[in-house]
Scaffold this motif. Structure first.
Motif, PDB file in Angstrom:
ATOM      1  N   UNK A  68      67.084  44.229  30.598  1.00  0.00           N
ATOM      2  CA  UNK A  68      68.530  44.309  30.397  1.00  0.00           C
ATOM      3  C   UNK A  68      68.874  45.317  29.306  1.00  0.00           C
ATOM      4  N   UNK A  69      68.137  45.251  28.187  1.00  0.00           N
ATOM      5  CA  UNK A  69      68.419  46.157  27.061  1.00  0.00           C
ATOM      6  C   UNK A  69      68.122  47.600  27.465  1.00  0.00           C
ATOM      7  N   UNK A  70      67.038  47.792  28.219  1.00  0.00           N
ATOM      8  CA  UNK A  70      66.679  49.134  28.688  1.00  0.00           C
ATOM      9  C   UNK A  70      67.774  49.691  29.591  1.00  0.00           C
ATOM     10  N   UNK A  71      68.304  48.890  30.504  1.00  0.00           N
ATOM     11  CA  UNK A  71      69.374  49.362  31.386  1.00  0.00           C
ATOM     12  C   UNK A  71      70.575  49.854  30.595  1.00  0.00           C
ATOM     13  N   UNK A  72      70.897  49.167  29.507  1.00  0.00           N
ATOM     14  CA  UNK A  72      72.075  49.502  28.708  1.00  0.00           C
ATOM     15  C   UNK A  72      71.845  50.654  27.751  1.00  0.00           C
ATOM     16  N   UNK A  73      70.623  51.133  27.669  1.00  0.00           N
ATOM     17  CA  UNK A  73      70.298  52.235  26.754  1.00  0.00           C
ATOM     18  C   UNK A  73      69.583  53.349  27.522  1.00  0.00           C
ATOM     19  N   UNK A  74      68.270  53.246  27.652  1.00  0.00           N
ATOM     20  CA  UNK A  74      67.494  54.308  28.277  1.00  0.00           C
ATOM     21  C   UNK A  74      67.768  54.452  29.765  1.00  0.00           C
ATOM     22  N   UNK A  75      68.018  53.332  30.453  1.00  0.00           N
ATOM     23  CA  UNK A  75      68.307  53.417  31.882  1.00  0.00           C
ATOM     24  C   UNK A  75      69.563  54.214  32.161  1.00  0.00           C
ATOM     25  N   UNK A  83      68.798  51.862  19.795  1.00  0.00           N
ATOM     26  CA  UNK A  83      69.651  52.936  20.293  1.00  0.00           C
ATOM     27  C   UNK A  83      71.017  52.372  20.639  1.00  0.00           C
ATOM     28  N   UNK A  84      72.060  53.169  20.451  1.00  0.00           N
ATOM     29  CA  UNK A  84      73.395  52.740  20.827  1.00  0.00           C
ATOM     30  C   UNK A  84      73.504  52.514  22.319  1.00  0.00           C
ATOM     31  N   UNK A  85      74.446  51.689  22.715  1.00  0.00           N
ATOM     32  CA  UNK A  85      74.633  51.389  24.126  1.00  0.00           C
ATOM     33  C   UNK A  85      75.290  52.569  24.843  1.00  0.00           C
ATOM     34  N   UNK A  86      74.955  52.728  26.117  1.00  0.00           N
ATOM     35  CA  UNK A  86      75.461  53.837  26.933  1.00  0.00           C
ATOM     36  C   UNK A  86      76.121  53.254  28.173  1.00  0.00           C
ATOM     37  N   UNK A  87      77.403  53.487  28.321  1.00  0.00           N
ATOM     38  CA  UNK A  87      78.211  52.937  29.406  1.00  0.00           C
ATOM     39  C   UNK A  87      78.403  54.038  30.443  1.00  0.00           C
TER      40      UNK A  87
END
Length: 435
Positions: free
Chosen positions: A352-359, A69-73
């Motif tokens: 870390x990856x979850x925080x930047x996407x699903x989190x 998934x693309x990153x979400x800021x």
């Protein structure tokens, strides 16, 4: 719209990796594929099986690259694009020396449009497909942000930053104009295509109680919008809030008493919290947005991600451009790991990856739409080269499992690791090898 089959390694999540052992919450396929149809993920699975089942799909084979998934800021200031990495200030001095002078320029619609275009060029090149941004006091800045995102087909959140005190005269509105201009912008943009409005008091020191009350009333009338602001970023700020709001129990109470706490509330930083504040944030379903590069760059403090997750907080991840020192969510993950070490917990690569996407998607109440590889989700994807530089490649080559291969890219990766970016099922970034 033709269907596309992206082949490579795939990474998706079936649960929160802070709630379950990370390896159980994540699903990795070494030879997987994602089928994109009509802007959404139509299937995810083993590559050969999906290729046989969908022979008419246009195939893009990325070999050993990772499809995610693309990153979400979840917390940015796009108007601060030009002042990123400015030297030597803490929060209040940063605002007065860099932020406020730059934000005064955004009443010029052409200038705002130029910065918005540059900003999205930069973040897409780093694999970020969704952002939640503060704009400036000027409606022109909001129009520029949403117009550019709409042109590119992105899912974004944004809003007019409201301030009626402790800011230059040229950047002040009033309680009345903050409400009415925010309402007009909300009606113009919220729910159009993939755009969502965020009601945006900058932070308590720059809003009078009257303005906070007006924005609380606006949010109560439009609860499907987000509400974004700042909370407990630096100790000097917390002390200042106590002086400005002597009747408040704590910093959070300056928002809580005006209805600015609850599901959809996004509190940037949230480092120096009291026990009461943490309990209320959890009880109300508000989200805390961790901004690690900003917190170290401006000297704010250390957000304890593991502790906040253990107590049941909703936590997203963000660059906080331009107080944050990078547009990259990879660099942001690396900083979150480093801060985790300083607070006593080495965060797992899956966390870390979850925080930047699903989190972050969950913080934005959009985890049913974006932030994961799952059937029915909007096809916002990033393809990551896990050997993008010689330094990363030589370390990844020694990896004994997928997580060991991924971690060097988290710690040392940048835009060179981003091979392709898809937004709403359309390829929006494609790089040749080595770019």
């Amino acid at each position: 719209m033709p269907s596309h089959l992206l082949i490579g390694q795939t990474l998706s999540f079936t649960a929160d990796p802070f709630a379950l052992p990370p390896e159980e919450a994540a699903r990795h396929q070494s030879r997987g594929a994602v089928l994109i149809e009509n802007g959404r993920i139509a299937a995810i699975g083993e590559a050969d099986a999906l290729a046989r089942a969908h022979p008419g799909a246009e195939r893009v084979d990325h070999g050993e690259a990772l499809i995610s998934a693309g990153f979400i800021d979840a917390h940015v200031h796009y108007p601060q694009t030009a002042i990123i990495a400015s030297w030597g200030k803490r929060l209040i001095d940063w605002l007065n020396s860099y932020t406020f002078p730059e934000e005064m320029r955004f009443g010029d619609a052409d200038y705002a449009a130029a910065v918005a275009s540059r900003y999205f060029d930069l973040v897409l090149a780093h694999g970020t497909t969704s952002v939640c941004s503060f704009c400036t006091i000027h409606p022109e800045s909001v129009d520029a942000f949403f117009s550019e995102a709409q042109r590119r087909g992105l899912r974004v959140w944004g809003g007019k930053t409201c301030m009626d005190r402790n800011a230059p005269d040229a950047l002040r509105d009033t309680a009345h104009t903050a409400h009415d201009q925010s309402l007009a912008l909300l009606k113009r943009w919220h729910g159009v295509d993939r755009l969502s409005y965020a009601i945006t008091p900058r932070f308590s020191p720059t809003s009078t109680p009257e303005q906070l009350e007006a924005l609380g009333a606006l949010w109560a009338a439009h609860p499907d919008c987000a509400m974004q602001t700042h909370l407990s970023e630096q100790r000097e700020e917390v002390a200042w809030v106590a002086e400005l709001f002597p009747q408040a129990r704590d910093y959070l109470d300056t928002y809580e008493r005006f209805g600015l706490v609850g599901p959809g509330a996004l509190f940037g930083h949230a480092i120096h919290l009291t026990g009461r504040e943490r309990a209320r944030l959890r009880e109300t379903g508000s989200a805390l947005i961790h901004c690690p590069t900003s917190n170290t760059f401006i000297g704010s403090g250390l957000f304890d991600t593991a502790a906040r997750k253990r107590e049941g907080q909703i936590v997203g991840l963000a660059t906080d451009t331009g107080g944050g020192s990078s547009f990259s969510m990879l660099r942001t993950m690396a900083a979150a790991y480093e801060i985790g070490q300083l607070t006593g917990t080495a965060l797992h690569p899956a966390q870390l990856w979850w925080l930047a996407t699903q989190g972050s998607a969950r913080a934005l109440r959009a985890d049913h739409l974006i932030g994961n590889l799952a059937v029915g989700m909007e096809a916002d994807l990033v393809v990551i080269d896990l050997a993008s530089t010689p330094a990363i490649a030589q370390r990844a080559a020694r990896a004994e499992n997928f997580w060991e291969a991924l971690f060097p890219t988290i710690m040392m990766g940048d835009d060179r690791a981003v091979r392709e970016v898809w937004a709403g099922g359309k390829r929006v970034v494609a790089k040749a090898a080595g770019q």
